[in-house]
Design an enzyme around this catalytic site. Structure first.
Site, PDB file in Angstrom:
ATOM      1  N   HIS A   1      -6.744 -35.103 -40.897  1.00 10.98           N
ATOM      2  CA  HIS A   1      -6.060 -36.466 -40.240  1.00 10.98           C
ATOM      3  C   HIS A   1      -6.999 -37.200 -40.331  1.00 10.98           C
ATOM      4  O   HIS A   1      -6.753 -38.998 -39.984  1.00 10.98           O
ATOM      5  CB  HIS A   1      -4.972 -36.315 -38.299  1.00 10.98           C
ATOM      6  CG  HIS A   1      -4.403 -37.377 -38.360  1.00 10.98           C
ATOM      7  ND1 HIS A   1      -3.175 -37.729 -39.111  1.00 10.98           N
ATOM      8  CD2 HIS A   1      -4.347 -38.124 -37.094  1.00 10.98           C
ATOM      9  CE1 HIS A   1      -2.818 -38.828 -38.826  1.00 10.98           C
ATOM     10  NE2 HIS A   1      -3.497 -39.281 -37.659  1.00 10.98           N
TER      11      HIS A   1
ATOM     12  N   SER B   1      -1.491 -43.507 -39.036  1.00 14.59           N
ATOM     13  CA  SER B   1      -0.885 -42.791 -37.951  1.00 14.59           C
ATOM     14  C   SER B   1       0.030 -43.424 -37.461  1.00 14.59           C
ATOM     15  O   SER B   1       1.363 -44.419 -37.460  1.00 14.59           O
ATOM     16  CB  SER B   1      -2.209 -42.093 -37.414  1.00 14.59           C
ATOM     17  OG  SER B   1      -1.752 -41.243 -36.172  1.00 14.59           O
TER      18      SER B   1
ATOM     19  N   ASP C   1      -4.653 -32.807 -44.232  1.00 16.86           N
ATOM     20  CA  ASP C   1      -4.084 -33.807 -42.697  1.00 16.86           C
ATOM     21  C   ASP C   1      -3.167 -32.002 -42.305  1.00 16.86           C
ATOM     22  O   ASP C   1      -1.669 -32.605 -42.652  1.00 16.86           O
ATOM     23  CB  ASP C   1      -3.124 -34.321 -43.149  1.00 16.86           C
ATOM     24  CG  ASP C   1      -2.599 -35.702 -41.913  1.00 16.86           C
ATOM     25  OD1 ASP C   1      -2.963 -35.123 -40.937  1.00 16.86           O
ATOM     26  OD2 ASP C   1      -3.110 -36.389 -41.583  1.00 16.86           O
TER      27      ASP C   1
END
Length: 352
Positions: free
Chosen positions: A319, A136, A290
Site C-alpha cells: 500500500h 488511500s 496492496d
C-alpha cells in the site's frame, strides 16, 4: 514559490451528522501561481497522517522539475479536518469551555473533509480543478468530491483507494483504536494522552501498509545466532516512536473513524449509482500487492466510473507504494493527462 496559510471560516461549520463547529480553521499550502484563465489548479488530497506540504511527502511526483511542478501548475494541498497539522482538531480550543476538545470533539466523515475544502476553494477563488488527486484516505476524499461536485473536476486520479471502506480495513482501524484506548492516559485529557497506545497502533498499521517481501528485503538478519532484539522488532518500535513524536492519538482515533465512514452509497441510491455521477476524466491506479486496499477495489471504481482508465503497478512496499513508486506513477499519470488534453482539444475542435 510556496505559501503556508490558514483559512479562518467566519461562520459555523455544519458537519454531516448535523453537529456544528465554531471557529473552523483550515491549514493549507500552495505552490506556484493561479494563471489568468484559472485552469491550472492541481488539488491534492493527503492520506491519514500527512500534512499540507505535498512537496515533503510526495517528492518525485510533486516538486521542481517533475510532473506536478510550481512553474506550470497552481498546486493546493489542504490539511483535513481533525488532523494534527493546523486544521481544527481535537487539540484545538473548544470555544464553549476554553479548553482543548479532546474526546468532546464531534465525529466527522470524509464528506466533511470535502465540505471544508469546498469552502477553502471558494476562498481561493478556484472554480475549476484541472486535476484532483489522492491516494488511500486522500483518494476517498477525491472520489467523494467528484460525486458531490462533478462539474468542478476536470481530471480525477484515484490511487490505492476505494468506494467504500471494507470490513477488512475497518477491522484494522478498530484494532488500532483498541490499542489506543488500552492506554489509560488517552482519557486523561492531555496533549500527549494515549501516546503509548498510538505507538502500538502504528505498529499494527505498518503490517497493513507493507508486505512480507518488504520486511524480508529490509529487516532480515545478517547472522543466524540471534534469539532476541531483531531488526524487525527495532523497526516497529522506531516507526511507532516517529509517529508519536509528530502526531497525537486523538486526531489519529478520529481520522480512522472518518475512514471507516467512507461509503459513497450512503444516502444515495447505491454505490454503483453514486459512481455514475462522476463526470471527470478518471484514472484509477491499483497496487498489485496492496494488502489493505486490494486491486479489486480499484477495479470496482474503474468499472463503475464512466470512461475511467485503469492501471496497476507492482511494489514490494504494498500500500505504501503509492508514496514511493513515483517514477511509475509519473509515467502512468503523465500519459493519462497528455491523452486527456488531446481528447479535450479534439472535442473543442469538433464543437467548433
Amino acid at each position: 514559490m510556496s505559501t503556508s496559510s490558514i483559512y479562518n471560516h467566519p461562520k459555523q461549520f455544519k458537519l454531516e451528522n448535523g453537529k456544528k463547529l465554531r471557529n473552523l480553521q483550515i491549514a493549507y499550502q500552495t505552490y506556484g501561481k493561479l494563471n489568468a484563465q484559472k485552469d491550472n489548479v492541481i488539488w491534492v488530497c493527503h492520506a491519514l497522517t500527512a500534512n499540507a506540504d505535498v512537496f515533503e511527502w510526495w517528492e518525485g511526483l510533486f516538486g521542481q522539475n517533475v510532473l506536478f511542478n510550481p512553474n506550470e501548475h497552481f498546486i493546493v494541498c489542504a490539511n483535513v479536518l481533525g488532523s494534527h497539522y493546523g486544521t481544527t482538531n481535537p487539540l484545538s480550543t473548544n470555544p464553549v469551555t476554553g479548553l482543548p476538545y479532546y474526546l468532546a470533539f464531534p465525529q466527522f466523515s470524509i464528506r466533511d473533509f470535502v465540505s471544508a475544502h469546498q469552502l477553502l476553494a471558494a476562498h481561493l477563488g478556484i472554480e475549476q480543478i484541472k486535476v484532483l488527486i489522492g491516494g488511500s484516505l486522500g483518494g476517498q476524499q477525491s472520489v467523494e468530491w467528484s460525486i458531490i461536485e462533478p462539474n468542478r473536476i476536470e481530471n480525477l486520479i484515484l490511487i490505492a483507494t476505494n468506494a467504500v471502506h471494507s470490513p477488512w480495513g475497518i477491522a484494522f482501524n478498530e484494532s488500532q483504536r483498541l490499542a489506543i484506548t488500552t492506554d489509560r492516559t488517552f482519557f486523561a485529557n492531555q496533549p500527549n494522552g494515549g501516546s503509548k497506545g498510538l505507538k502500538t497502533a502504528r505498529s499494527i498499521a505498518l503490517l497493513s501498509y507493507r508486505t512480507y517481501s518488504a520486511y524480508g528485503n529490509t529487516q532480515v538478519e545478517s547472522v543466524n545466532e540471534k534469539t532476541d532484539n531483531f531488526r524487525a522488532s527495532s523497526y516497529q518500535n522506531y516507526q511507532g516512536e516517529k509517529l508519536i513524536n509528530r502526531f497525537n492519538a486523538y486526531s489519529y482515533y478520529y481520522l480512522t473513524k472518518a475512514m471507516d465512514s467512507h461509503n459513497v452509497g450512503r444516502n444515495r441510491k447505491s454505490i454503483a449509482d453514486a459512481l455514475k455521477l462522476v463526470k471527470a476524466n478518471t484514472l484509477v491506479i491499483g497496487i498489485e500487492n496492496d494488502f489493505l486496499f486490494p486491486v479489486s477495489e480499484q477495479k470496482y471504481l474503474a468499472d463503475h466510473i464512466q470512461g475511467a482508465e485503469f492501471s496497476v503497478i507492482s511494489s514490494d512496499y504494498g500500500h505504501d507504494g503509492f508514496l514511493i513508486e513515483t517514477n511509475a506513477l509519473t509515467n502512468i499519470i503523465g500519459t493519462f493527462l497528455r491523452e486527456s488534453s488531446n481528447k479535450k482539444i479534439i472535442k473543442l475542435q469538433h464543437t467548433a
